[in-house]
Design a protein around this motif. Sequence first.
Motif, PDB file in Angstrom:
ATOM      1  N   ALA A   1     -31.648  20.829 -22.708  1.00  0.00           N
ATOM      2  CA  ALA A   1     -30.855  19.887 -23.514  1.00  0.00           C
ATOM      3  C   ALA A   1     -31.028  18.464 -22.967  1.00  0.00           C
ATOM      4  O   ALA A   1     -31.094  17.500 -23.734  1.00  0.00           O
ATOM      5  CB  ALA A   1     -29.389  20.310 -23.498  1.00  0.00           C
ATOM      6  N   ARG A   2     -31.108  18.354 -21.662  1.00  0.00           N
ATOM      7  CA  ARG A   2     -31.211  17.028 -21.058  1.00  0.00           C
ATOM      8  C   ARG A   2     -32.519  16.319 -21.447  1.00  0.00           C
ATOM      9  O   ARG A   2     -32.512  15.164 -21.885  1.00  0.00           O
ATOM     10  CB  ARG A   2     -31.147  17.194 -19.535  1.00  0.00           C
ATOM     11  CG  ARG A   2     -30.805  15.929 -18.831  1.00  0.00           C
ATOM     12  CD  ARG A   2     -30.534  16.252 -17.364  1.00  0.00           C
ATOM     13  NE  ARG A   2     -30.692  15.043 -16.584  1.00  0.00           N
ATOM     14  CZ  ARG A   2     -30.632  14.987 -15.280  1.00  0.00           C
ATOM     15  NH1 ARG A   2     -30.428  16.099 -14.589  1.00  0.00           N
ATOM     16  NH2 ARG A   2     -30.772  13.859 -14.658  1.00  0.00           N
ATOM     17  N   SER A   3     -33.637  17.039 -21.292  1.00  0.00           N
ATOM     18  CA  SER A   3     -34.921  16.386 -21.615  1.00  0.00           C
ATOM     19  C   SER A   3     -35.095  16.217 -23.125  1.00  0.00           C
ATOM     20  O   SER A   3     -35.711  15.250 -23.584  1.00  0.00           O
ATOM     21  CB  SER A   3     -36.089  17.171 -21.019  1.00  0.00           C
ATOM     22  OG  SER A   3     -36.121  18.486 -21.516  1.00  0.00           O
ATOM     23  N   ILE A   4     -34.519  17.148 -23.876  1.00  0.00           N
ATOM     24  CA  ILE A   4     -34.599  17.012 -25.339  1.00  0.00           C
ATOM     25  C   ILE A   4     -33.783  15.793 -25.788  1.00  0.00           C
ATOM     26  O   ILE A   4     -34.217  15.016 -26.651  1.00  0.00           O
ATOM     27  CB  ILE A   4     -34.103  18.295 -26.053  1.00  0.00           C
ATOM     28  CG1 ILE A   4     -34.986  19.493 -25.673  1.00  0.00           C
ATOM     29  CG2 ILE A   4     -34.093  18.104 -27.563  1.00  0.00           C
ATOM     30  CD1 ILE A   4     -34.418  20.849 -26.069  1.00  0.00           C
ATOM     31  N   ALA A   5     -32.609  15.604 -25.180  1.00  0.00           N
ATOM     32  CA  ALA A   5     -31.763  14.457 -25.537  1.00  0.00           C
ATOM     33  C   ALA A   5     -32.497  13.155 -25.221  1.00  0.00           C
ATOM     34  O   ALA A   5     -32.471  12.196 -26.028  1.00  0.00           O
ATOM     35  CB  ALA A   5     -30.444  14.534 -24.777  1.00  0.00           C
ATOM     36  N   ALA A   6     -33.167  13.127 -24.096  1.00  0.00           N
ATOM     37  CA  ALA A   6     -33.914  11.914 -23.726  1.00  0.00           C
ATOM     38  C   ALA A   6     -35.023  11.636 -24.733  1.00  0.00           C
ATOM     39  O   ALA A   6     -35.221  10.492 -25.155  1.00  0.00           O
ATOM     40  CB  ALA A   6     -34.486  12.080 -22.318  1.00  0.00           C
TER      41      ALA A   6
END
Lengths: 270, 339
Positions: free
Chosen positions: A257-262
């Motif tokens: 979720a973190r890298s996708i959000a970025a």
Amino acid sequence: MDAPISEDAIVGAAIGAAIEGMRPIVEMQFADFSTPGFNQIINHAATLYWRTQVPCPITIRLPSGGTSGSGPFHSQSMEAIYAHYPGLIVMTPATVEDAYSMLLEAVAIDDPVIFCEHKYLYYHLKADKLPTEAMPVGKARIARAGRDLTIVAYSAMVHEALAVAEELAGEGTEIEVVDLRSIKPLDTDTVMASVARTGRLLCVGEAWPWGGVTAEVIARVATEGFGLLDAPPQRLNAKDTPIPYHPNLWTAHRPTARSIAAAARNLLRM
Amino acid sequence: MFETAESVASSDGELYLKAFRFMLLARGLDDKMASLYRGGKIHGGVFLGRGQEAVSVALGIALKKGDVFAPLIRDGAGRLAFGEPILDWIRTYLGSALGPMRGRDGNVHRGRPREGLLPMISHLGAMISVVNGTLIGRRFKGVKGMVGAACLGEGGTSTGAFHEALNQAAVEKLPLVLVVTNNQYAYSTPTERQFACRNLADKAIGYGVAAHTVDGTDLEACLKVIGHAVDQARAGHGPQLVVANLLRLCGHGEHDDASYVDPKLKKGPVGRDCLKVAEEHLLQQGWADAVAIETMTQEKTRKIEDAVAIVQREASPDPYKEIWCALSCRHLSEGFDNI
């Protein structure tokens, strides 16, 4: 049937039984272990109908994707390799309901089905009750509606994408999440319609980057729907290395979720 | 489709004569395919069974309707004995749209799975577990008294598929007959570069299956030994491995002059031509005379020429009428042909 550890012979026997009119289900212990049976799958099961007009209704269950601590040989996502070959159907359910209804459908289909069931479904998801109706195979699902950006995902990555949509909703961004459900056939129409609404496309896959599902989706949108795009289509995959054992490394290896959000925020700025 | 094989000959002589006819026909078809190949009439390779007819026919003739047979590239004689129409053979080589493979696959890659004749894929050893699967399927259906047979060369015994499938058949106690024809070369690789055991039949010990060895140049021995192996499997005695020794009397395919074959082997006992040996035996036993053999030869030639003439008038596959879909469920096709 319990079987000797012989993936080639297990798939071969399933093909023979299918010729005899049975509908065998092969359960690989992990998707990674389907490689010793690869020859029978892609050269035999996938070619039988084309060559002889005798269908080969086998279902091959591949427990797929990473789990913490599983390392290079119990974590792979092999859907793109199988989707490459003509004559196979490749299902990638993201929910328990889909896993249930699509497995039944896989067994009913007269062609070989590679059923990629993510281990995330075993450990983290539950369904309140068994579904009584289901979307047909080959139809993608709008897992969350939005108008600013489309994330196309499948299997466990759908849940990472939904978490990102929830997070960015707090920032006033509406993300549409498309769950492909099956990657072959791939529902280009639903993807295209979503991109037509949002103008922005991010494809997310847990598999490795070279070729693969995210590349295929972007190729289709770029060739058939270039005019729908307001920004260059983006994709996010696992890193191009074997899958690491340690949780610190594993978390950084695959999209989360973190890298996708970025990646989503970056795309929204383009 | 199958109009021939099945009936059991009443005497040794009758069975021998029947087998000889199939061998003669197979050799004739091979010669015809080779000649069409040299005339540029065949696309792709031509693979002959020259020298292996006795082994092949002995298996094909021992199988019955309802059995399953997975021949390999040099099993034309066995195919005929099992009941494959010669039109299937010729149509697949000439790429006729009316053949069982309709131009989608060629030469030795032909069969009719629903009628127990499995079309081989090129990957050696792969057909054995598929035969196992048909036997398991029939066991689920409660069918009894059937046999599944697969053929392999000595080179194929080096594959993992061979090991996995033979072990699988042993564990499941399947009525499988696996005939391994040691023709001394896997393409150009000699046996000493293929395996290090004394006798390939010894491999059976490791799997817990019965083994038989036979001189593959001797039709009488082949009928006896392979017939016995098939009977044993049918009677419920589990998988049977038969190893037949002979020499491939041709190249790997017609594109190969086989210049690497050791001349000593050609002159030795494995180098005998099983067809000549069989003919001499027929005459010696008085089961046929020279006139009868000449009549059989003429019949065979007429049959082949008539069939080739039919097939040469048939249409080739048309790419514009082809259904470019690899799935039987066409609604699940990606429709890439439109891209």
